[in-house]
Design a protein around this motif. Structure first.
Motif, PDB file in Angstrom:
ATOM      1  N   ALA A 121      -0.144   2.810  -0.935  1.00 59.04           N
ATOM      2  CA  ALA A 121      -1.098   3.647  -1.657  1.00 59.04           C
ATOM      3  C   ALA A 121      -0.665   5.104  -1.688  1.00 59.04           C
ATOM      4  CB  ALA A 121      -2.486   3.511  -1.018  1.00 59.04           C
ATOM      5  N   GLY A 122      -0.134   5.610  -0.582  1.00 62.31           N
ATOM      6  CA  GLY A 122       0.257   7.004  -0.536  1.00 62.31           C
ATOM      7  C   GLY A 122       1.448   7.350  -1.403  1.00 62.31           C
ATOM      8  N   ASP A 123       2.210   6.325  -1.820  1.00 66.77           N
ATOM      9  CA  ASP A 123       3.407   6.554  -2.649  1.00 66.77           C
ATOM     10  C   ASP A 123       3.196   6.197  -4.111  1.00 66.77           C
ATOM     11  OD1 ASP A 123       4.906   7.383  -0.444  1.00 66.77           O
ATOM     12  OD2 ASP A 123       5.460   5.320   0.060  1.00 66.77           O
ATOM     13  N   ARG A 224      -3.745  -2.054  -1.430  1.00 67.66           N
ATOM     14  CA  ARG A 224      -4.722  -1.109  -0.918  1.00 67.66           C
ATOM     15  C   ARG A 224      -5.300  -0.309  -2.063  1.00 67.66           C
ATOM     16  NH1 ARG A 224      -1.813   1.997   3.860  1.00 67.66           N
ATOM     17  NH2 ARG A 224      -3.929   2.652   4.309  1.00 67.66           N
ATOM     18  N   SER A 225      -6.238  -0.848  -2.715  1.00 62.03           N
ATOM     19  CA  SER A 225      -6.875  -0.179  -3.819  1.00 62.03           C
ATOM     20  C   SER A 225      -8.307   0.101  -3.465  1.00 62.03           C
ATOM     21  CB  SER A 225      -6.802  -1.039  -5.088  1.00 62.03           C
ATOM     22  OG  SER A 225      -7.434  -2.263  -4.864  1.00 62.03           O
ATOM     23  N   THR A 426      -6.531   6.672   0.210  1.00 58.21           N
ATOM     24  CA  THR A 426      -6.088   6.939  -1.152  1.00 58.21           C
ATOM     25  C   THR A 426      -6.671   8.234  -1.688  1.00 58.21           C
ATOM     26  OG1 THR A 426      -7.932   5.676  -2.096  1.00 58.21           O
ATOM     27  CG2 THR A 426      -5.876   4.495  -1.679  1.00 58.21           C
ATOM     28  N   LYS A 427      -7.486   8.936  -0.901  1.00 60.57           N
ATOM     29  CA  LYS A 427      -8.057  10.190  -1.372  1.00 60.57           C
ATOM     30  C   LYS A 427      -6.965  11.264  -1.487  1.00 60.57           C
ATOM     31  CE  LYS A 427     -12.773   9.708   0.368  1.00 60.57           C
ATOM     32  NZ  LYS A 427     -13.781  10.229   1.298  1.00 60.57           N
ATOM     33  N   PRO A 428      -7.004  12.023  -2.577  1.00 61.41           N
ATOM     34  CA  PRO A 428      -6.055  13.129  -2.711  1.00 61.41           C
ATOM     35  C   PRO A 428      -6.483  14.302  -1.837  1.00 61.41           C
ATOM     36  CG  PRO A 428      -7.424  12.952  -4.676  1.00 61.41           C
ATOM     37  CD  PRO A 428      -7.802  11.813  -3.759  1.00 61.41           C
ATOM     38  N   LEU A 429      -5.686  15.368  -1.878  1.00 57.44           N
ATOM     39  CA  LEU A 429      -5.993  16.534  -1.069  1.00 57.44           C
ATOM     40  C   LEU A 429      -7.069  17.372  -1.738  1.00 57.44           C
ATOM     41  CD1 LEU A 429      -2.396  17.462   0.084  1.00 57.44           C
ATOM     42  CD2 LEU A 429      -4.110  16.089   1.277  1.00 57.44           C
TER      43      LEU A 429
END
Length: 435
Positions: A121-123, A224-225, A426-429
């Motif tokens: 998910a992070g990539d 991982r969605s 999966t949350k962005p910054l």
């Protein structure tokens, strides 16, 4: 990145280089003796089939696995392109054009779903950004190659596209692991429920896995969605967030369609040659090829939906500025603006949809979102031409600007619901930094 990702990356790059037929279809049909009106009918048939291509691909990917959908779509596309090249007479050409539209994009949601399955998910943002870069670089190179081949006969374009498409199918069938859901029975549903609740196997997305969650090729299948709304209520048409994103992307797609309608009309009205229009595509391709990897890497630090919303605004304003251009340098400046907006939007939307999708519905979610592009290409050109000719060029350009503002407002309104929906991993910054 896992091997399966690079197979999809390289395959889409080669496939896009070979996608030569549709951009030159009007010229080819004219060379075959069909009138401009008949050529328009054939293009309309291709567009009509395209409305169903990605939904079909999404269902195939979720029911039988992305590899099956990918290989099936590519193989049938190669056959359809060959049939179109051999068709004689308007009825046969219309039928072949409809078939091309129906099958040519089946592979796209399957490829997107496969990326979501094998990339952590992070990539995902970087993965989808790389695919977008490869696709656009392939399109730019393909246009150059197609122009050279067309001088020796349009039939070469059909041969190249059929061969490269079939080659991608063979590579996918050979190198991608078996991702069919294990030990599941397939339940058949009517066509009217393509976007309904779960269709097909009740098994984890990504196919058979070992105790460590890896597929037969040794790659980790993340799945991982984001959670489906309401737990088991995973139907695409029930997901209001996805439907809102589809509507916003459709709006942006209608603006994008003016690159093929309003822009060439404006260039012609300014007394400039068709070479200027070709230079627009060349400039856009160069900008994407050079700046997209760097720009998307920088933008990854910010909230994806905010970046997407601002990019929709930049794109709409950039297209609208076409109405202010009168010379080649001015047109190229507008190209820089709307290409930067295009990069910002296209680099992040795939990963966002993947994170919103339930594990078992990656194909249908990607297909539903991809449908908005096909619908925009079907609706945008006639709407743009009608505004430009019947009301006036200014009406078209002001409409593009207004649609860009609507994209910004609509996207920002969805930031909180999307953040609540996504899982923590999966949350962005930060949201504020992107503004």
């Amino acid at each position: 990145m896992p091997r399966s990702f690079w197979v999809v990356f390289a395959g889409q790059f080669i496939n896009r280089i070979g996608s030569m037929v549709v951009p030159f279809l009007v010229l080819y049909l004219g060379d075959r003796g069909l009138s401009s009106g008949d050529a328009g009918l054939v293009l309309g048939a291709v567009g009509l089939g395209g409305l169903f291509s990605q939904p079909l691909g999404g269902v195939l990917a979720d029911r039988w696995g992305p590899r099956f959908a990918l290989v099936t779509g590519l193989a049938t596309s190669a056959v359809a392109i060959a049939l179109l090249g051999m068709a004689t007479g308007l009825p046969a050409t219309l039928a072949a054009g409809l078939l091309v539209g129906l099958v040519v994009d089946i592979y796209r949601p399957a490829a997107a779903a496969l990326v979501a399955m094998v990339v952590a998910a992070g990539d995902r943002t970087r993965a989808y950004s790389l695919v977008y870069w490869a696709v656009n670089l392939g399109v730019a190179l393909g246009g150059l190659v197609a122009g050279l081949l067309a001088r020796h006969g349009y039939w070469l374009l059909f041969v190249v596209q059929a061969v490269t498409t079939a080659a991608f199918a063979v590579v996918a069938a050979t190198l991608l692991p078996d991702d069919r859901p294990a030990g599941a029975t397939v339940r058949r549903r009517p066509l009217g429920r393509l976007f309904g609740r779960r269709v097909g196997p009740h098994a984890p997305a990504g196919g058979p896995r070992d105790a460590e969650g890896r597929n037969p090729a040794g790659e980790e299948v993340t799945g991982r969605s984001g959670r489906a709304p309401g737990g088991s209520r995973s139907g695409v048409l029930r997901d209001r967030l996805l439907l809102a994103l589809i509507c916003l992307n459709l709006v942006n797609g209608v603006v994008a369609a003016q690159i093929t309608v309003g822009l060439p009309l404006a260039i012609k009205d300014d007394g400039l040659s068709s070479t200027v229009y070709g230079s627009v595509f060349l400039a856009s391709g160069v900008i994407i090829g050079v700046s997209q990897p760097l720009l998307s890497a920088w933008l990854e630090r910010y909230d994806r939906l905010t970046v997407l919303s601002v990019s929709w605004l930049v794109f709409g304003v950039g297209i609208a500025c076409t109405g202010l251009a009168d010379s080649v340098p001015e047109y190229l400046i507008t190209v820089v603006v709307w290409t930067l907006g295009e990069i910002g939007a296209a680099s992040f939307v795939g990963s966002l949809v993947a994170d919103l999708a339930p594990d078992h519905a990656q194909g249908r979610y990607q297909a539903a979102f991809g449908w908005s592009f096909a619908a925009a290409q079907f609706l945008g050109p006639p709407l743009g031409a009608q505004l430009y000719v019947s009301v006036g060029p200014d009406a078209l350009w002001w409409t593009c600007a207004a649609l860009g503002v609507a994209g910004l407002a609509g996207g920002l309104a969805l930031t909180r619901p999307v953040r609540r929906r996504l899982r923590p991993d999966t949350k962005p910054l930060t949201l504020q930094k992107a503004l």
